[in-house]
Structure formats: C-alpha cells, structure tokens
Motif scaffolding. Structure first.
Motif, PDB file in Angstrom:
ATOM      1  N   UNK A 517      52.824  -9.801  94.263  1.00  0.00           N
ATOM      2  CA  UNK A 517      53.171 -10.757  93.204  1.00  0.00           C
ATOM      3  C   UNK A 517      54.622 -10.592  92.772  1.00  0.00           C
ATOM      4  N   UNK A 518      55.004  -9.349  92.584  1.00  0.00           N
ATOM      5  CA  UNK A 518      56.388  -9.112  92.174  1.00  0.00           C
ATOM      6  C   UNK A 518      57.380  -9.559  93.236  1.00  0.00           C
ATOM      7  N   UNK A 519      57.001  -9.371  94.524  1.00  0.00           N
ATOM      8  CA  UNK A 519      57.889  -9.733  95.619  1.00  0.00           C
ATOM      9  C   UNK A 519      58.190 -11.227  95.619  1.00  0.00           C
ATOM     10  N   UNK A 520      57.195 -12.032  95.311  1.00  0.00           N
ATOM     11  CA  UNK A 520      57.427 -13.474  95.254  1.00  0.00           C
ATOM     12  C   UNK A 520      58.408 -13.827  94.139  1.00  0.00           C
ATOM     13  N   UNK A 521      58.232 -13.165  93.011  1.00  0.00           N
ATOM     14  CA  UNK A 521      59.139 -13.428  91.887  1.00  0.00           C
ATOM     15  C   UNK A 521      60.549 -12.962  92.204  1.00  0.00           C
ATOM     16  N   UNK A 522      60.623 -11.772  92.803  1.00  0.00           N
ATOM     17  CA  UNK A 522      61.941 -11.213  93.132  1.00  0.00           C
ATOM     18  C   UNK A 522      62.650 -12.075  94.160  1.00  0.00           C
ATOM     19  N   UNK A 523      61.903 -12.625  95.128  1.00  0.00           N
ATOM     20  CA  UNK A 523      62.513 -13.438  96.170  1.00  0.00           C
ATOM     21  C   UNK A 523      63.229 -14.653  95.573  1.00  0.00           C
ATOM     22  N   UNK A 524      62.568 -15.266  94.557  1.00  0.00           N
ATOM     23  CA  UNK A 524      63.195 -16.442  93.927  1.00  0.00           C
ATOM     24  C   UNK A 524      64.461 -16.047  93.179  1.00  0.00           C
ATOM     25  N   UNK A 525      64.384 -14.908  92.485  1.00  0.00           N
ATOM     26  CA  UNK A 525      65.538 -14.512  91.695  1.00  0.00           C
ATOM     27  C   UNK A 525      66.664 -13.947  92.565  1.00  0.00           C
ATOM     28  N   UNK A 526      66.309 -13.356  93.704  1.00  0.00           N
ATOM     29  CA  UNK A 526      67.313 -12.749  94.582  1.00  0.00           C
ATOM     30  C   UNK A 526      68.310 -13.779  95.080  1.00  0.00           C
ATOM     31  N   UNK A 527      67.797 -14.983  95.431  1.00  0.00           N
ATOM     32  CA  UNK A 527      68.680 -16.027  95.937  1.00  0.00           C
ATOM     33  C   UNK A 527      69.762 -16.370  94.919  1.00  0.00           C
ATOM     34  N   UNK A 528      69.373 -16.428  93.628  1.00  0.00           N
ATOM     35  CA  UNK A 528      70.330 -16.790  92.580  1.00  0.00           C
ATOM     36  C   UNK A 528      71.313 -15.656  92.312  1.00  0.00           C
ATOM     37  N   UNK A 529      70.816 -14.422  92.461  1.00  0.00           N
ATOM     38  CA  UNK A 529      71.675 -13.284  92.107  1.00  0.00           C
ATOM     39  C   UNK A 529      72.554 -12.802  93.247  1.00  0.00           C
ATOM     40  N   UNK A 530      72.218 -13.205  94.492  1.00  0.00           N
ATOM     41  CA  UNK A 530      72.916 -12.653  95.650  1.00  0.00           C
ATOM     42  C   UNK A 530      74.417 -12.905  95.595  1.00  0.00           C
ATOM     43  N   UNK A 531      74.763 -14.164  95.249  1.00  0.00           N
ATOM     44  CA  UNK A 531      76.184 -14.506  95.208  1.00  0.00           C
ATOM     45  C   UNK A 531      76.889 -13.727  94.105  1.00  0.00           C
ATOM     46  N   UNK A 532      76.240 -13.623  92.949  1.00  0.00           N
ATOM     47  CA  UNK A 532      76.857 -12.873  91.845  1.00  0.00           C
ATOM     48  C   UNK A 532      77.047 -11.404  92.208  1.00  0.00           C
ATOM     49  N   UNK A 533      76.050 -10.831  92.894  1.00  0.00           N
ATOM     50  CA  UNK A 533      76.148  -9.414  93.299  1.00  0.00           C
ATOM     51  C   UNK A 533      77.278  -9.213  94.301  1.00  0.00           C
ATOM     52  N   UNK A 534      77.399 -10.167  95.255  1.00  0.00           N
ATOM     53  CA  UNK A 534      78.448 -10.050  96.260  1.00  0.00           C
ATOM     54  C   UNK A 534      79.829 -10.079  95.609  1.00  0.00           C
ATOM     55  N   UNK A 535      79.997 -11.001  94.650  1.00  0.00           N
ATOM     56  CA  UNK A 535      81.287 -11.083  93.967  1.00  0.00           C
ATOM     57  C   UNK A 535      81.561  -9.815  93.160  1.00  0.00           C
ATOM     58  N   UNK A 536      80.522  -9.332  92.472  1.00  0.00           N
ATOM     59  CA  UNK A 536      80.694  -8.129  91.680  1.00  0.00           C
ATOM     60  C   UNK A 536      81.005  -6.931  92.574  1.00  0.00           C
ATOM     61  N   UNK A 537      80.338  -6.861  93.722  1.00  0.00           N
ATOM     62  CA  UNK A 537      80.571  -5.760  94.649  1.00  0.00           C
ATOM     63  C   UNK A 537      82.006  -5.759  95.149  1.00  0.00           C
ATOM     64  N   UNK A 538      82.520  -6.977  95.419  1.00  0.00           N
ATOM     65  CA  UNK A 538      83.894  -7.077  95.906  1.00  0.00           C
ATOM     66  C   UNK A 538      84.860  -6.560  94.845  1.00  0.00           C
ATOM     67  N   UNK A 539      84.600  -6.971  93.577  1.00  0.00           N
ATOM     68  CA  UNK A 539      85.469  -6.497  92.504  1.00  0.00           C
ATOM     69  C   UNK A 539      85.371  -4.975  92.340  1.00  0.00           C
ATOM     70  N   UNK A 540      84.136  -4.455  92.455  1.00  0.00           N
ATOM     71  CA  UNK A 540      83.958  -3.010  92.330  1.00  0.00           C
ATOM     72  C   UNK A 540      84.659  -2.256  93.449  1.00  0.00           C
TER      73      UNK A 540
END
Length: 784
Positions: A517-540
């Motif tokens: 159940x959690x995996x389904x929820x995480x999958x939806x949220x991961x798509x939205x957060x992936x770009x933000x994480x990538x940008x943050x990682x680059x800055x870090x």
C-alpha cells in the motif's frame, strides 16, 4: 533457546573482531618500532641470559605495541647512551623514563604506568642517616643523569653528589667505604644488593616520599602519532589484565625474598552463599573457602578464616588485622588501595523487583527508582558512579536487602544473582523476581593491602597450579554446578523456536501488505519529487565541491604549518640538547665525545638551513620573472647530473643520458632543478641489494615529447604514487631531505603547463615521466 541465541551472537562477534583485527594488522607499520633499554635497572630493564632486553617495563612495552599491531626491537646500553639515542632519533621510544621538569623539553611522555618512591642506602653500621636532611655535608652517589640526580639537584641538597655509570657501581663503591650513601629507587636497590651479594648494606626504613618517580614511556618531543599509539595500547593492556599479570610476575617475589608465612588470616563475607558463608555450625564454608584451602595445600601454608560483614572485613584488611580477602571484586578505583590476583570467578549481578513490576533491562533504566544495595558492595560503588546516590537504601547484607524489598520497601535491589536465588528459595519470597540477564559481571579475586606483592604472588601461583591440575574446575562444579542452566532437549528448543517463528511470520505478512500500500502511494509522490530532488542534489554537489576544495586548502595549510614548525623545532631541540651534552663532555674532558656532539649540532643547523632554502626556492616558483632562453635537453640533463655527482659517486650509481636533439625554451635554473631533484631522489631511495642504475631520456608521442627518469631502486607502492608530490610527504621519514623535492618538481612542471606522474609496481624500480608543453611553443620543427 538462550544458548542458541548466545552461540549466534558469539559467532557474529567473532567475525567482527576478526575483521577489525585483520584491518588493524594491515594498517600496522611494515617495520618494527625501535626502542632502547637500559642494561642494569632491575626489575624494570635488565639483560637476560640470552643477551636480550627484559624486565617489567620492557615486557610492558612489547605488550602495548603488540596489542596495537606493532613489533618492537631493542638496543641495549647504559642510561647515558640510551637517552642520547632517543635524543638523536636512533630509536623512537624508551620503555622507562621518569617524568621530571628537567626532561619535559626533551621528550613527550605517556600517562604514568607506575609510581614508586626512592630510598637511601647506607652501610649496615651507619646509624646517623635516617632522612634526607641527614645527608647534608655527606657524599652521596647516584646514577649519572638518573631521576635521583635530578631530584637531589632540584632540591639543592647541601651534599657532595658523585655520579656513576650504573647504580651497581655506586652500591659497590658504597660497600667499599667510598661514599656515605646512595639515593636510589627502592626495588632497584633490593635487586642489585641481592645480585651483587653486598651484605654490609641496608636501606633506611622509611621511603623518600618527596622523591616520587612517575614512570612512563617516552618518545621524541613532537612524535604525537607514536604517543597516541602508546597511550591507547597502555589503556588496553591495563583493561585486559595484562598489566596486572606482568606486575605480579616481576614485583611479587622481590620483597618477599621467597619467605612464606606460617599462617595466613583470610577474610570474607559471612552471608554470600554459595560463594562464602557460615554453615549451621558457624563454620566457614562455600566455593571461596574451599578454593582457598586448596591453594594453601598447594603452597604448604596454614590458613584461618575470619568471615563477617563486608564493611568490617574490608576495614580489617585496611588496618592489617587480616592478611587477605579471597572475594573482593576488582575495579580500577579499588586497585588504588589494594593489590589484586588474577580473577578466579566472575559473579553475575542482577536486578530484583517485586512481582507485577516491569523488569528494567539495564542500569540506566533505574533512574528515578529507589534502589536497595549492600553497604560497600561493588554495586553500591557502581550505583553511585551512575548518579543514583540520593536514591540508594543500604543494607548490611544482600539477604537483608532482599528481605526489605519483599516487605515492600524500595523499588528494586541490586544483588549477586546466585545468592539472590538462594535466599528467595530459602525464605519463600515468592513476590520477588530476578532478571534473566546480568547487569554487571565483576571479577572476583584475592586482594591484599597495597604493596603486599608477595602475598598476592603466592596465591596467584597457587591458583594457577589448581587450574593446571583440574582441581579448580572440580571445586567450581561442586558449588556452582547446581546453579548452571540445564541444557534444553531438541523438542524443547524446537517448541520455543516455533513459538517465536510463527508470530514473526504473521508480522512479516502484515508488513508486506502494508508495504504494498505504501509503495503505491510513494510511487505517485516520487514522480513529483524526482525533479526537485535532482535539482537539490545538483546544488548540494556544487556546495560540497566548494566545501571540499576549501577543506583541502585548509588541511594543506594546517599540514604545512605543523610540518614546518615541527621540522624547525626538532633541530632546535637537538641543538639545545647537545649544548647540554657538550657542557658535560667539556667538563669531563672527553674530546671524542665533544667532536661527536658538535657534529650533531652542525647537522641540526644544516637541516634548518636546508629546509629554509627549500621553502624559499618553492615560494619563488612562478612568482618571480626569471627570464628564458633556448636550451638543449642534453645540456640540462648533464648539468643536473653534475650537481649531484657527489651523491652519485658515494652510492656508486651509473647514470646514462640517452641521446636526443630536443631543444627547449625556458629558465635554465628552473629546468635543471627538475632533473636534479629526480636524479637525487633515485640515488637516495636506492635498493639496498644492488647498485643504482639511472636512465634519463625523452620519448616522442602524439601529444609531444615525454621526458623520463628511470631507476632500479626500491619502487613506490601504487597507493602512494599521488601523495609523494605533496608538501613534506616522504615514504621513508628516516631518509635525508625535507620532503619538498618532488613538490618543487611538480610546481615547476605545472609552471610550464605540464604534468608529472610515476610508474612503478612497488618493488622493481620507478619511472618518473613528465611533459613541458610551454617550453615548445613556437618550436614545432623541434617537436618533429
């Protein structure tokens, strides 16, 4: 089930320890630590019948370095010689140096591992000398450069102080009537008087409390890395019992003089079954009593027992109304007051609570609770150390503590587990529960008053004999066997295993469903957060790279500052030290030694001059316009070879310069420095079993000429092939030089837009290769 869990835990611990040990061994030094030991300072430093360094301090240093993964070898000589060897760097550590104000500028010291007092030795018929004050106007002999000499001169004793090469020489001269007294460490005097058979000498009864000697390991001033290794190793051998074993071995028999008492009075607790207690007839019995009787039979001793309350028994040992306690728990604090034998049992302490009360899993969970303990017990000390002193209720015995807990007083009790089970069963205190696990397992040992080494040594010897014959195991099984947990049969183990496994399977199934159940929820949220994480990682990453660059610069600056200050301080200390040696040698009229001392001083001055010259040369590269001219490669290589011709001839090296028509454009002095340092480096790090062969040349590649200097020397481990171009990085710290040569070469090569690297398998020589693109600008025809 508990045994199965314990077995798995032990196996896991074994593999972890093995991995850590392998890592430590791999990281240990490839070469042994060099030490020096005095030849005649028993029982600390002696020479055994095989001509090897031996003694308490020598064995202790071996044990300390072994536990840290290092080997050690020893040079042997008189004190004057070994202290000079440390001052000049011939050795890295001395095992026995008293820490005094006079020696602080010369050495760095570990924490003290032994503190002893000195004494005054006089002839048997001398009755006027009893204290230091009585030495006024007398002639006193001491070992030259020893703590004793420094002490007497520090207190400005109004006496004539005569120095000798060894303490044995001083004692022999005293026995022959040549001096009035000798000031010496007490145990050394005992050993030397016995060894030399000087029957007309005696020590004054009272020790010299003002002459306190704190013995340490000593390293050269500034050798902080070795000092850290020694301090850590000392802590480990003290914690694992090695120190106590060596202490008993070397000091136990000395003062006893092999004399044994006819009867020993042994004390213990009257109410700690099955370890020790009074039976229905009031007679001492129990594991400790039977063990002590067996040891006494081994040693041919008579023993009597005096069992009572613990506080009274401990007080009796302090005031010497009893000779020994056979059941004192060891702790570092108690070792300040008593001498301990090796442990003969480990006693598990547990928490006892009333039924219906949650069982604490460790001592930290007792915070805020009212705790019953036996007065003066090891757990009384432990509870106070944890800050529970205000919440403690003390009882005269563990039985009384349990009685009061059963009656509703306090929240819990801390008692030995086996006695607690005994008293609960005997009195039927069914409302008490004892924890399954131990919260502390202190070691039980024989204890004697401080400095009674001989008595502890005797019982340690007897205990070892019992263990060797198997009688110890029989005594232990008789008294403790009934309390050992019985082995569970296969069906019982399987039943308990299933009772644990089935709930775990149900929990796992529920966890898998929840996870889906959690995996389904995480999958939806991961798509939205992936770009933000990538940008943050680059800055870090950008920030991390900048921080890393800054850290590297700061680290290089700190290393540079430390190394320069240390390398300048070391020769200054050498100059200061040998000025003192020179003064002594001038007074002694020793011309040969004066010449040697001056040689060391000139060497130190040359070292400072060389270091400052190298630093100045390094700072000028690229910052001063030095001009340029057309130069032939052959001319540069030959000029560099001529500058190091003295080292080449000394090492009988063969240098071959391959023919080449290459022309370069640059500053002649700077370019010569490249080949000069590389040739000098090849000669310096020669292979000890073959004469140096060095080849200098250039190769043509698609990117342009690549110069090389190849040798058949020691080679360079691939792990260090990048580090050697750093400031002050030397693979062999004992080799001459400042560690700046390769750093200077790299700086010059980079000035001409080139790069430098080394090729080596770590054993069969090295090949330094480098490019100098800037020297070929506008000279395309020469590159062809």
């Amino acid at each position: 089930m508990k045994r199965l869990t314990l077995l798995l835990t032990l196996l896991w611990t074994f593999f972890l320890v093995a991995e850590v040990a392998a890592t430590c061994t791999a990281e240990a030094a490839d070469h042994p630590i060099h030490a020096a030991s005095e030849d005649d300072y028993p029982p600390y430093c002696i020479v055994n019948e095989r001509g090897e360094a031996d003694g308490f301090s020598v064995e202790l240093l071996r044990a300390v370095l072994k536990v840290m993964g290092h080997e050690v070898d020893f040079h042997i000589g008189p004190w004057d010689q070994v202290k000079k060897m440390l001052a000049t760097g011939e050795v890295q550590v001395l095992p026995l140096v008293g820490r005094t104000p006079e020696r602080e500028p010369l050495y760095d010291f570990t924490f003290p591992y032994l503190t002893m007092h000195g004494t005054i030795v006089v002839r048997e018929n001398e009755t006027a000398i009893r204290t230091l004050d009585d030495l006024a106007g007398k002639e006193v002999a001491v070992l030259r450069g020893d703590n004793a000499e420094e002490f007497l001169r520090r207190i400005e004793l109004p006496a004539t102080i005569v120095t000798t090469k060894t303490f044995e020489e001083a004692l022999r001269e005293l026995a022959d009537g040549r001096h009035d007294a000798v000031v010496i460490q007490r145990l050394v005097a005992l050993q030397l008087i016995k060894k030399a058979g000087l029957t007309n000498l005696r020590m004054i009864e009272e020790p010299l409390n003002d002459f306190e000697q704190s013995f340490c390991f000593a390293v050269r001033e500034g050798d902080k890395r070795l000092l850290e290794v020694l301090n850590e190793g000392l802590s480990l051998v003290i914690a694992d019992g090695t120190y106590r074993r060596l202490h008993t071995k070397w000091f136990g028999p000395i003062e006893a003089g092999q004399q044994r008492r006819a009867r020993i009075v042994v004390g213990g607790d009257h109410d700690m079954p099955p370890y020790e207690f009074l039976d229905e007839n009031g007679e001492p019995t129990g594991y400790n009593v039977e063990l002590t009787r067996a040891i006494a039979r081994q040693l041919g001793l008579e023993v009597s027992f005096r069992l009572g309350s613990w506080e009274r028994t401990r007080a009796a040992l302090k005031n010497s109304t009893i000779d020994l306690i056979h059941s004192m728990f060891y702790s570092p604090e108690r070792e300040e007051e008593f001498e301990f034998s090796p442990a003969h049992a480990a006693v598990n302490y547990a928490v006892v609570v009333r039924a219906g009360t949650p069982m604490p899993s460790n001592l930290s969970e007792l915070k805020g609770k009212t705790i019953l303990v036996m007065e003066g017990d090891i757990m009384h000390d432990a509870a106070r150390e944890l800050g529970y002193g205000a919440r403690l209720l003390t009882a005269p015995t563990q039985e009384e503590a349990l009685r009061r807990l059963a009656a509703g007083e306090g929240d819990c009790a801390l008692t030995a587990k086996i006695p607690a089970l005994y008293w609960i069963g005997k009195h039927g205190w069914n409302n008490l529960r004892v924890s399954d696990h131990a919260v502390r397992s202190p070691e039980m040992a024989y204890a004697a008053p401080k400095n009674q080494y001989q008595l502890v040594a005797l019982f340690s010897e007897g205990l070892a004999n019992l263990k060797a014959t198997g009688e110890y195991r029989a005594i232990y099984a008789k008294w403790m066997g009934a309390y050992e947990p019985a082995e569970a049969d296969f069906h019982e183990v399987l039943k308990r295993f299933l009772w644990i496994l089935l709930p775990m399977v149900l929990v796992l199934a529920a966890a898998l469903l929840w996870s889906y159940t959690l995996r389904q929820t995480v999958r939806r949220r991961t798509h939205d957060l992936r770009r933000e994480i990538a940008e943050r990682r680059q800055r870090e990453e950008e920030i991390r790279a900048k921080n890393l660059e800054l850290d590297e610069k700061n680290a290089e600056l700190e290393r540079f500052t430390y190394t320069v200050s240390h390398d300048l301080k070391s020769p200054l200390v050498t100059l200061k030290t040998f000025l003192g040696f020179l003064e002594n040698d001038l007074q002694a009229g020793d011309a040969d030694q004066v010449k040697k001392d001056l040689g060391y001083m000139h060497g130190a001055a040359d070292k400072m001059h060389g270091l400052l010259s190298d630093l100045l040369e390094l700072s000028r590269v690229g910052r001063v316009d030095e001009g340029s001219e057309s130069l032939a490669f052959i001319e540069l290589a030959e000029a560099a070879r001529d500058l190091v011709q003295g080292a080449i001839d000394r090492e009988r090296a063969r240098v071959r310069i391959l023919p080449s028509a290459l022309m370069l454009r640059g500053n002649r002095a700077r370019l010569v420095e490249i080949w000069q340092n590389l040739i000098d480096n090849a000669v310096k790090y020669r292979h000890l079993e073959r004469e140096p062969e060095i080849e200098i040349g250039a190769e043509t590649t698609a990117e342009g000429p690549v110069f090389f200097v190849a040798d058949n020397g020691r080679g360079i481990d691939p792990r260090y092939q990048e580090k050697i171009f750093g400031l002050f990085n030397q693979l062999d710290p004992s080799a001459p030089g400042s560690g700046l040569g390769l750093a200077l070469v790299k700086r010059i090569v980079e000035l001409y837009k080139g790069r430098i690297w080394v090729e080596s398998d770590g054993a069969a020589g090295s090949r330094f290769r480098f490019t100098l693109p800037e020297t070929f600008k506008g000279r395309g025809e020469e590159r062809k």
